[in-house]
Scaffold this motif. Structure first.
Motif, mmCIF file in Angstrom:
data_model
loop_
_atom_site.group_PDB
_atom_site.id
_atom_site.type_symbol
_atom_site.label_atom_id
_atom_site.label_comp_id
_atom_site.label_asym_id
_atom_site.label_seq_id
_atom_site.Cartn_x
_atom_site.Cartn_y
_atom_site.Cartn_z
ATOM 1 N N ASP A 96 0.852 -1.191 0.000
ATOM 2 C CA ASP A 96 0.000 0.000 0.000
ATOM 3 C C ASP A 96 0.886 1.239 0.000
ATOM 4 O OD1 ASP A 96 -2.216 -1.563 -0.026
ATOM 5 O OD2 ASP A 96 -2.883 -1.111 2.005
ATOM 6 N N SER A 97 0.489 2.254 -0.754
ATOM 7 C CA SER A 97 1.374 3.392 -1.002
ATOM 8 C C SER A 97 1.486 4.367 0.158
ATOM 9 C CB SER A 97 0.921 4.140 -2.268
ATOM 10 O OG SER A 97 -0.466 4.407 -2.226
ATOM 11 N N ASP A 98 0.832 4.091 1.283
ATOM 12 C CA ASP A 98 1.058 4.885 2.490
ATOM 13 C C ASP A 98 1.855 4.105 3.533
ATOM 14 O OD1 ASP A 98 -0.992 3.121 2.874
ATOM 15 O OD2 ASP A 98 -2.364 4.517 3.843
ATOM 16 N N ASP A 99 2.295 2.903 3.179
ATOM 17 C CA ASP A 99 3.107 2.080 4.066
ATOM 18 C C ASP A 99 4.539 2.003 3.548
ATOM 19 O OD1 ASP A 99 0.816 1.575 5.585
ATOM 20 O OD2 ASP A 99 0.347 -0.262 4.488
ATOM 21 N N GLU A 100 5.384 1.267 4.259
ATOM 22 C CA GLU A 100 6.781 1.137 3.866
ATOM 23 C C GLU A 100 7.265 -0.291 4.081
ATOM 24 O OE1 GLU A 100 9.261 4.121 5.807
ATOM 25 O OE2 GLU A 100 7.461 5.350 6.090
ATOM 26 N N LEU A 101 8.346 -0.628 3.398
ATOM 27 C CA LEU A 101 9.031 -1.897 3.592
ATOM 28 C C LEU A 101 10.263 -1.676 4.453
ATOM 29 C CD1 LEU A 101 9.069 -3.221 -0.087
ATOM 30 C CD2 LEU A 101 7.270 -3.509 1.623
ATOM 31 N N THR A 102 10.631 -2.678 5.237
ATOM 32 C CA THR A 102 11.961 -2.633 5.842
ATOM 33 C C THR A 102 12.978 -2.851 4.718
ATOM 34 O OG1 THR A 102 11.952 -5.012 6.281
ATOM 35 C CG2 THR A 102 11.099 -3.565 8.022
ATOM 36 N N ASP A 103 14.201 -2.402 4.920
ATOM 37 C CA ASP A 103 15.194 -2.467 3.843
ATOM 38 C C ASP A 103 15.434 -3.889 3.351
ATOM 39 O OD1 ASP A 103 15.340 0.205 4.271
ATOM 40 O OD2 ASP A 103 17.422 0.251 4.948
ATOM 41 N N ASP A 104 15.326 -4.869 4.245
ATOM 42 C CA ASP A 104 15.606 -6.255 3.873
ATOM 43 C C ASP A 104 14.325 -7.067 3.713
ATOM 44 O OD1 ASP A 104 14.892 -6.274 6.521
ATOM 45 O OD2 ASP A 104 16.530 -7.571 7.183
ATOM 46 N N CYS A 105 13.218 -6.415 3.465
ATOM 47 C CA CYS A 105 11.924 -7.097 3.356
ATOM 48 C C CYS A 105 11.960 -8.234 2.334
ATOM 49 C CB CYS A 105 10.837 -6.092 2.982
ATOM 50 S SG CYS A 105 9.255 -6.833 2.517
ATOM 51 N N ILE A 106 12.211 -7.906 1.077
ATOM 52 C CA ILE A 106 12.167 -8.918 0.024
ATOM 53 C C ILE A 106 13.264 -9.961 0.219
ATOM 54 C CG2 ILE A 106 12.219 -9.326 -2.450
ATOM 55 C CD1 ILE A 106 9.759 -7.782 -1.435
ATOM 56 N N GLU A 107 14.423 -9.532 0.656
ATOM 57 C CA GLU A 107 15.515 -10.476 0.912
ATOM 58 C C GLU A 107 15.107 -11.498 1.976
ATOM 59 O OE1 GLU A 107 20.197 -10.519 2.400
ATOM 60 O OE2 GLU A 107 19.082 -8.631 2.309
#
Length: 352
Positions: A96-107
């Protein structure tokens, strides 16, 4: 085994204050496999897409960005479906475009896939709000994962957590694209809280789930967002649609109605009835309309309640003739449950 490619799908609509942080979190991903980020412009009237366009034009990293445009506002479900239609990744990820991922999310989410490609890989999350000072305040959330970590678990485990109103979101998980497409899974357009129906369908069909014991998603609480309190009538009308759709889905896919699926029926049904407890006529008409969709065999009711007499008594109305059951259940909802709940709360206060 090759590292899977990932398509991150981001619907964009009226998120001007938040979209930069969202996209920068995508750009910071540490995953060294192939990644694309698909932005779907759902025709907002603010500067969200202008901000996104500027960030993408200045970006020189490894993530491949695509921007799609709707011709008119169609809603979150349609935007996600549009993103899925053009995604090329082995796995899909909704953000969702008002949220964020942690830097290593996809990893972190992709690591278990080095051994086996599961249908679904989920992460943990942190929920936060921005204080007037500009600082972040992290708060406890019912959206936290209540699943075993770092193991493959069964669909019945996932269905049990759904029946407890957990894990009913589309985001913060890698979804195997072939699994989604082979089962023709789409978000129902025009539905509020479409994630409830989507999550139920995923839990019914996926063969393997994996949860990593790591925070991968930062969920922003917004007073003006879709997660904020909405018009009650609209929300509960949507619950009626969800109940009918999950019943139709189970019938069409010939899925066995087990104890866990019954619990999901019951969850939505009671949420729906709670809205109508102040008016007998509305309660009775809603009950009688929806009961055929949630009525389960007595065996399922007993098993779902773990042979617990108190819980079976709570569901006794399902064993009564419909024209009697609706009035019985109204009395329980309107008076018995309310009184018992009040007594419990008073006891807790007295103990404190």
């Amino acid at each position: 085994m090759k590292r899977p490619s990932v398509s991150i799908i981001v619907p964009v609509y009226h998120v001007e204050p938040y979209v930069e942080a969202c996209l920068r979190s995508v750009m910071r991903q540490t995953y060294d496999g192939s990644m694309e980020c698909i932005l779907v412009d759902d025709c907002g009237t603010d500067e969200s897409m202008a901000i996104a366009g500027k960030l993408i034009a200045e970006y020189t990293g490894a993530v491949s960005f695509k921007v799609l445009h709707h011709t008119h506002n169609r809603g979150l479900s349609a935007a996600r479906n549009t993103g899925m239609d053009v995604a090329t990744g082995d796995y899909l990820f909704f953000l969702d475009s008002d949220d964020e991922l942690t830097d290593d999310c996809i990893e972190s989410l992709a690591k278990p896939l080095e051994k086996e490609w599961h249908d679904v890989v989920m992460g943990c999350l942190k929920r936060y709000r921005i204080l007037p000072s500009g600082q972040r305040e992290y708060v406890e959330s019912y959206l936290e994962q209540h699943l075993p970590h770092d193991v493959v678990f069964s669909p019945s485990t996932m269905m049990r957590t759904i029946s407890e109103w957990q894990n009913m979101t589309a985001w913060n998980r890698l979804l195997r694209a072939d699994f989604i497409r082979q089962n023709h899974l789409r978000f129902k357009e025009g539905l509020i809280y479409e994630d409830h129906l989507w999550s139920f369908q995923i839990a019914c069909l996926a063969s393997s789930f994996y949860v990593v014991s790591h925070t991968t998603y930062l969920y922003r609480y917004r007073d003006d967002g879709l997660s904020a309190p909405d018009d009650g009538r609209k929300y509960y009308n949507n619950l009626m649609i969800i109940i009918k759709d999950i019943t139709a889905f189970v019938d069409e896919r010939q899925i066995e109605t087990d104890d866990y699926i019954y619990r999901v029926y019951r969850l939505f049904f009671y949420k729906l009835l709670d809205f109508h407890t102040t008016t007998l006529s509305d309660f009775v008409s809603t009950y009688q309309e929806m009961r055929p969709y949630v009525k389960a065999p007595v065996k399922s009711i007993i098993h779902a309640n773990g042979f617990h007499i108190k819980k079976i008594f709570h569901d006794l109305h399902f064993m009564m003739p419909p024209f009697i059951a609706s009035y019985w259940e109204y009395l329980c909802h309107r008076y018995f449950y309310v009184i018992v709940s009040g007594i419990k709360k008073q006891i807790i206060r007295d103990d404190e």
